[in-house]
Design an enzyme around this catalytic site. Structure first.
Site, PDB file in Angstrom:
ATOM      1  N   GLY A  47       0.848  -1.172  -0.009  1.00 15.98           N
ATOM      2  CA  GLY A  47      -0.135   0.148  -0.002  1.00 15.98           C
ATOM      3  C   GLY A  47       0.911   1.128  -0.047  1.00 15.98           C
ATOM      4  O   GLY A  47       1.890   1.417  -0.805  1.00 15.98           O
ATOM      5  N   CYS A  48       0.425   2.185   0.795  1.00 17.32           N
ATOM      6  CA  CYS A  48       1.296   3.267   0.850  1.00 17.32           C
ATOM      7  C   CYS A  48       2.914   3.007   1.266  1.00 17.32           C
ATOM      8  O   CYS A  48       3.160   2.682   2.204  1.00 17.32           O
ATOM      9  CB  CYS A  48       0.825   4.272   2.147  1.00 17.32           C
ATOM     10  N   PHE A  49       3.711   3.565   0.362  1.00 17.04           N
ATOM     11  CA  PHE A  49       5.325   2.983   0.740  1.00 17.04           C
ATOM     12  C   PHE A  49       5.818   3.708   1.879  1.00 17.04           C
ATOM     13  O   PHE A  49       6.745   3.283   2.429  1.00 17.04           O
ATOM     14  CB  PHE A  49       6.064   3.457  -0.429  1.00 17.04           C
ATOM     15  N   SER A  51       4.447   3.869   4.717  1.00 17.22           N
ATOM     16  CA  SER A  51       4.140   2.935   5.863  1.00 17.22           C
ATOM     17  C   SER A  51       5.042   1.671   5.842  1.00 17.22           C
ATOM     18  O   SER A  51       5.594   1.305   6.824  1.00 17.22           O
ATOM     19  CB  SER A  51       2.484   2.668   5.957  1.00 17.22           C
ATOM     20  N   TYR A 192      -2.044  11.121   8.648  1.00 19.15           N
ATOM     21  CA  TYR A 192      -2.269  10.387   7.603  1.00 19.15           C
ATOM     22  C   TYR A 192      -2.557   8.933   8.264  1.00 19.15           C
ATOM     23  O   TYR A 192      -3.818   8.418   8.093  1.00 19.15           O
ATOM     24  CB  TYR A 192      -1.253  10.280   6.665  1.00 19.15           C
TER      25      TYR A 192
END
Length: 211
Positions: A47-49, A51, A192
């Site tokens: 997903g979000c890099f 994280s 976020y």
């Protein structure tokens, strides 16, 4: 397709706008490995890099974690190109590690606990093909990754476990302002992460084992 450029309401814009802006944040260089240290690499799409990078970079034995893109057909893609779609790339992190301190199997085992592998359409509030999850494995890594996947799937309903092990592909680092984002921008990243409900979802999927 939704992405972090359009996801957040106005009240959160100041906190997390840098996720899709060109605002620069200086990237601290990775700590040098000790002389004689063996280096190997592994690539994970979670997903979000931001994280995924944050989840790996604190692990003992990990030398560096770099945010970027892999799995697509466009050379040297930009963040805007990837989230707009059509490149085939997903956000990913290249992990450089010392196999004498942490094994590839340990990295893969830890990875599952940082994602929701039952979600085929993205991760948490990040939706769309560029946020799909996968382990990108070389020919030597693939049997290890597949064994780890089977063990992780057995802990859930195996039919719901959709994150695949894919063949390794060219990795392209993301722009400088995306590197080390969680560490260099803790307030923005915390906003976020809370908005996306990461911790609550991971607890629902993995219980107390969630990372």
């Amino acid at each position: 397709m939704l992405n972090r450029r359009s996801l957040f309401p106005a009240l959160l814009f100041v906190v997390i706008a840098a996720c899709s802006s060109g605002e620069a944040a200086e990237s601290a260089p990775a700590a040098p490995a000790a002389p004689g240290t063996t280096r190997e690499t592994a690539v994970f799409a979670g997903g979000c890099f931001w994280s995924t990078e944050a989840n790996f970079e604190h692990m003992p034995g990990v030398i560096a974690a770099v945010s970027g893109f892999t799995g697509g057909s466009v050379r040297a893609p930009t963040y805007d190109q990837v989230v707009r779609g059509g490149t085939g790339h997903v956000e990913a992190v290249q992990v450089t590690y010392d196999p004498a301190r942490i094994s590839y199997r340990q990295l893969v085992d830890a990875f599952w606990l940082t994602i929701d592998p039952t979600d085929p359409d993205g991760q948490f509030c990040d939706r769309g093909p560029s946020y799909a999850t996968a382990v990108f494995a070389t020919a030597a890594q693939k049997p290890i990754a597949e064994a780890s996947r089977r063990a992780a799937a057995a802990r859930l309903a195996p039919a719901r476990f959709v994150t695949p092990v894919r063949d390794a592909a060219r990795f392209w680092p993301a722009e400088r302002h995306h590197q080390n984002f969680a560490r260099l921008n803790p307030v923005r990243y915390a906003g976020y992460s809370r908005f996306c409900g990461r911790e609550a979802r991971l607890r629902r999927v993995w219980g107390s084992a969630a990372t």
